[in-house]
Design an enzyme around this catalytic site. Structure first.
Site, mmCIF file in Angstrom:
data_model
loop_
_atom_site.group_PDB
_atom_site.id
_atom_site.type_symbol
_atom_site.label_atom_id
_atom_site.label_comp_id
_atom_site.label_asym_id
_atom_site.label_seq_id
_atom_site.Cartn_x
_atom_site.Cartn_y
_atom_site.Cartn_z
ATOM 1 N N ALA A 72 0.754 -1.586 0.288
ATOM 2 C CA ALA A 72 0.377 -0.082 -0.021
ATOM 3 C C ALA A 72 0.797 1.540 -0.227
ATOM 4 O O ALA A 72 1.690 1.815 0.935
ATOM 5 C CB ALA A 72 -1.068 -0.292 1.446
ATOM 6 N N THR A 115 11.646 -0.152 -4.681
ATOM 7 C CA THR A 115 11.817 0.895 -6.038
ATOM 8 C C THR A 115 13.484 0.964 -6.342
ATOM 9 O O THR A 115 14.084 1.583 -5.192
ATOM 10 C CB THR A 115 10.863 1.792 -5.560
ATOM 11 O OG1 THR A 115 10.879 1.930 -7.445
ATOM 12 C CG2 THR A 115 11.540 3.053 -5.079
ATOM 13 N N TYR A 139 9.163 10.855 -4.012
ATOM 14 C CA TYR A 139 8.857 9.119 -3.786
ATOM 15 C C TYR A 139 9.316 8.201 -3.526
ATOM 16 O O TYR A 139 9.408 7.346 -2.504
ATOM 17 C CB TYR A 139 8.346 9.124 -5.295
ATOM 18 C CG TYR A 139 8.052 7.178 -5.821
ATOM 19 C CD1 TYR A 139 6.598 6.268 -5.063
ATOM 20 C CD2 TYR A 139 8.471 6.742 -6.346
ATOM 21 C CE1 TYR A 139 6.586 5.316 -4.925
ATOM 22 C CE2 TYR A 139 8.216 5.377 -7.072
ATOM 23 C CZ TYR A 139 7.735 4.475 -6.300
ATOM 24 O OH TYR A 139 7.290 3.240 -6.204
ATOM 25 N N ALA A 204 2.776 10.116 -26.453
ATOM 26 C CA ALA A 204 4.076 11.229 -25.935
ATOM 27 C C ALA A 204 5.106 10.394 -25.288
ATOM 28 O O ALA A 204 5.396 9.676 -24.683
ATOM 29 C CB ALA A 204 3.689 12.150 -25.153
ATOM 30 N N PHE A 206 9.225 11.452 -23.666
ATOM 31 C CA PHE A 206 9.023 12.301 -23.143
ATOM 32 C C PHE A 206 10.586 12.396 -22.917
ATOM 33 O O PHE A 206 11.590 12.227 -22.429
ATOM 34 C CB PHE A 206 8.937 12.156 -21.571
ATOM 35 C CG PHE A 206 7.678 12.007 -21.372
ATOM 36 C CD1 PHE A 206 6.563 12.636 -21.737
ATOM 37 C CD2 PHE A 206 7.124 10.931 -19.862
ATOM 38 C CE1 PHE A 206 5.277 12.787 -21.267
ATOM 39 C CE2 PHE A 206 5.694 11.090 -19.777
ATOM 40 C CZ PHE A 206 4.721 11.741 -20.702
HETATM 41 N N1 UFG Z 1 7.197 7.807 -21.041
HETATM 42 C C1 UFG Z 1 6.914 8.225 -22.169
HETATM 43 N N2 UFG Z 1 5.538 8.802 -21.965
HETATM 44 C C2 UFG Z 1 5.099 8.605 -21.448
HETATM 45 C C3 UFG Z 1 4.850 7.690 -20.191
HETATM 46 C C4 UFG Z 1 6.222 7.724 -19.765
HETATM 47 O O1 UFG Z 1 7.704 9.037 -22.954
HETATM 48 O O2 UFG Z 1 3.656 8.532 -21.551
HETATM 49 C C5 UFG Z 1 8.613 7.224 -20.419
HETATM 50 C C6 UFG Z 1 9.613 7.693 -19.198
HETATM 51 O O3 UFG Z 1 9.689 9.430 -19.402
HETATM 52 C C7 UFG Z 1 10.857 7.103 -18.499
HETATM 53 C C8 UFG Z 1 9.651 5.450 -19.225
HETATM 54 O O4 UFG Z 1 8.575 6.178 -20.263
HETATM 55 O O5 UFG Z 1 11.624 7.707 -19.545
HETATM 56 C C9 UFG Z 1 8.928 4.698 -18.013
HETATM 57 O O6 UFG Z 1 7.871 5.467 -17.340
HETATM 58 P P1 UFG Z 1 7.110 4.963 -16.580
HETATM 59 O O7 UFG Z 1 5.968 5.821 -16.410
HETATM 60 O O8 UFG Z 1 6.217 3.568 -17.332
HETATM 61 O O9 UFG Z 1 7.935 4.422 -15.317
HETATM 62 P P2 UFG Z 1 8.905 4.935 -14.735
HETATM 63 O O10 UFG Z 1 10.191 4.406 -15.184
HETATM 64 O O11 UFG Z 1 8.704 6.728 -14.645
HETATM 65 O O12 UFG Z 1 8.548 4.712 -13.029
HETATM 66 C C10 UFG Z 1 8.223 3.040 -12.678
HETATM 67 C C11 UFG Z 1 7.309 2.774 -11.655
HETATM 68 C C12 UFG Z 1 7.963 3.563 -10.308
HETATM 69 C C13 UFG Z 1 9.696 3.327 -10.336
HETATM 70 C C14 UFG Z 1 10.224 3.130 -11.699
HETATM 71 C C15 UFG Z 1 11.866 2.668 -11.596
HETATM 72 O O13 UFG Z 1 6.118 3.831 -11.631
HETATM 73 O O14 UFG Z 1 7.750 3.479 -8.917
HETATM 74 O O15 UFG Z 1 9.334 3.058 -12.619
HETATM 75 O O16 UFG Z 1 12.630 2.112 -12.516
HETATM 76 F F1 UFG Z 1 10.191 4.053 -9.635
#
Ligand code: UFG
Length: 345
Positions: A72, A115, A139, A204, A206
Site C-alpha cells: 500500500a 523501488t 517518492y 508522448a 518524454f
Molecule cells: N514515458 C514516456 N511517455 C509516457 C510515459 C512514460 O515517454 O507517456 C517514458 C518515461 O519518461 C520513462 C519510461 O517511459 O522513461 C517509463 O516510464 P513509466 O512512467 O512507465 O515508469 P517510470 O520509469 O517513470 O517509473 C516506474 C515506476 C516507479 C519506479 C520506476 C523504477 O512507476 O514506481 O519505474 O524504475 F520507481
C-alpha cells in the site's frame, strides 16, 4: 497467514494470486483508493487504511498473521514531485503505523515493496544494491526512509525483512484474471496499448535528447509475475533464515551504507538486467498489437533518469530467483491480452 497491504492493487494482487497457488492463506487490507474490488479474488479482504491504527490492530487480533507484505503506497514519481507531503504521509508515516502495530502484536517478518527510484540518477549501470541511495523525488525518498527504519528495526529487535527494489513492473497475469489498471494511467506500456485500441490518439515520448542509443530513456521492464515469485522466495528466505539466523547471508556483512542490516534481512534489486528505450518499447508494442502507434516527442518529464538497468544477481544467487519473462515481447504479450480484456475487446 500473510497480510497483504495494498493487495487490491496491480502488484499486490498478483502476489496474492501466487501466494494462493503456493498454498498460503492471505488477508488483504486495502482502502480501494487505487485498488480494485475485481482484483480481490483470493483470501480474506478488509477495507481500510493504514492511517487507521485500530484497523491494523484488529487484523492482528482476528487473524493468525505470520508475515506482512506491504504494497500500500502512492506510486507516481511525477505526482510526488508536485505533492511531496502526500507521499511522506502515506508511504512513510502510515508504514510506521504498520510496523509499530506489528511490534506490539509480535509479528516480525516483513516484505517491503521498494523501488529503483531509491537510487536516483545512477552513477553506474547496471545498478547493484550497493549503489549509493540518492533519490531525486519524494517518492524515492519516502521509500528510502522506510528502508532505513527497517534496517534499524532489524538491528535492534527480533525482526526480519526483505526490501525488494523493483525496476519497471509490467505485464499481466497470463491467465488474464488480473492486470494493470491504474486510475490515472502514467505508465508507458498501458499508455501505448491505449493508443493501439484507439482510446488515445498518440503516445508522448518524454524527451529524445538523452544520452542513450536513440535519445529516449532506457528502463528495465520486469514482469509482475516474476516480481510475485521473488516475493515468495523472499518470504521463504526470511522464514528459513529466521529459524537459523546464522545461515548463509554473510552477503550483507561486508556492505557499508544502504545494506547495513542484520544477517536475517536483506535488500534485493528485481529487474531483468536488460534495458529498452521508449522507442524500442513502442516498436515492441507495434509488433505485438499489429497496430501503428502514433507518437510525438515532447519535453522530458521531471525526475526521469536517462537509464535504469538492474543488476539482480544477488536475488538470483541468494533467493535462487530467475525471471521467466526475460524478453520484452513476452511481457508486452501478457499486457496486451489483459488490456484487450479490460477494455472489452
Ligand atoms: N514515458 C514516456 N511517455 C509516457 C510515459 C512514460 O515517454 O507517456 C517514458 C518515461 O519518461 C520513462 C519510461 O517511459 O522513461 C517509463 O516510464 P513509466 O512512467 O512507465 O515508469 P517510470 O520509469 O517513470 O517509473 C516506474 C515506476 C516507479 C519506479 C520506476 C523504477 O512507476 O514506481 O519505474 O524504475 F520507481
Amino acid at each position: 497467514m500473510i497480510l497483504i497491504t495494498g493487495g487490491a492493487g496491480y502488484i499486490g494482487s498478483h502476489i496474492n494470486k501466487q501466494l494462493h497457488k503456493d498454498g498460503y492463506d492471505t488477508v488483504v487490507l486495502d482502502n480501494l483508493s487505487f485498488g480494485h474490488e475485481s482484483a480481490l479474488k483470493w483470501g480474506e479482504f478488509i477495507e481500510g487504511d493504514l492511517k487507521d491504527i485500530d484497523i491494523i490492530k484488529s487484523i492482528f487480533n482476528d487473524f493468525d498473521i505470520d508475515a506482512v507484505m506491504h504494497f500500500a503506497a502512492f506510486t507516481s514519481v511525477a505526482e510526488s514531485v508536485k505533492y511531496p507531503q502526500k507521499y511522506y504521509k502515506n508511504n512513510y508515516k502510515n508504514t510506521l503505523n504498520l510496523l509499530n502495530s506489528m511490534k506490539k502484536a509480535n509479528i516480525n517478518k516483513f516484505i517491503f515493496s521498494s523501488t529503483a527510484a531509491v537510487y536516483g540518477n545512477p552513477k553506474m549501470i547496471p545498478i547493484s544494491e550497493n549503489h549509493p541511495l540518492n533519490p531525486i523525488t519524494p517518492y524515492g525518498k519516502s521509500k528510502v526512509m522506510v528502508e532505513q527504519t527497517l534496517a534499524k528495526l532489524a538491528n535492534s529487535h527480533d525482526f526480519s525483512y526483505c526490501s525488494l527494489r523493483y525496476f519497471n513492473a509490467s505485464g499481466a497475469d497470463p491467465e488474464c484474471e488480473i492486470g494493470e489498471d491504474h486510475k490515472d494511467e502514467t505508465h508507458l506500456i498501458p499508455l501505448i496499448l491505449d493508443v493501439a485500441i484507439g482510446k488515445r490518439d498518440k503516445i508522448a515520448i518524454f524527451g529524445d535528447n538523452y544520452e542513450t542509443k536513440d535519445g529516449t530513456c532506457i528502463r528495465d521492464y520486469i514482469h509482475v509475475c516474476d516480481l510475485a515469485s521473488a516475493h515468495i522466495k523472499a518470504l521463504e528466505h526470511i522464514q528459513n533464515t529466521s529459524e537459523n539466523s546464522q545461515s548463509e547471508i554473510g552477503v550483507n556483512k561486508k556492505n557499508n551504507d544502504n545494506n547495513n542490516i542484520s544477517n536475517k534481512s536483506n535488500v534485493f534489486n528485481l529487474g531483468n538486467g536488460n534495458g529498452f528505450s521508449v522507442k524500442e518499447v513502442i516498436d515492441a508494442c507495434e509488433e505485438i498489437t499489429k497496430c501503428d502507434i502514433k507518437k510525438e516527442v515532447v519535453e522530458p518529464r521531471d525526475g526521469d533518469p536517462a537509464i535504469l538497468i538492474a543488476d539482480s544477481q544477488k536475488a538470483m544467487d541468494v533467493l535462487n530467483w530467475k525471471p521467466q519473462y526475460d524478453d520484452l515481447e513476452k511481457i508486452v504479450k501478457t499486457a496486451w491480452m489483459w488490456h484487450k480484456k479490460l477494455n472489452n475487446l
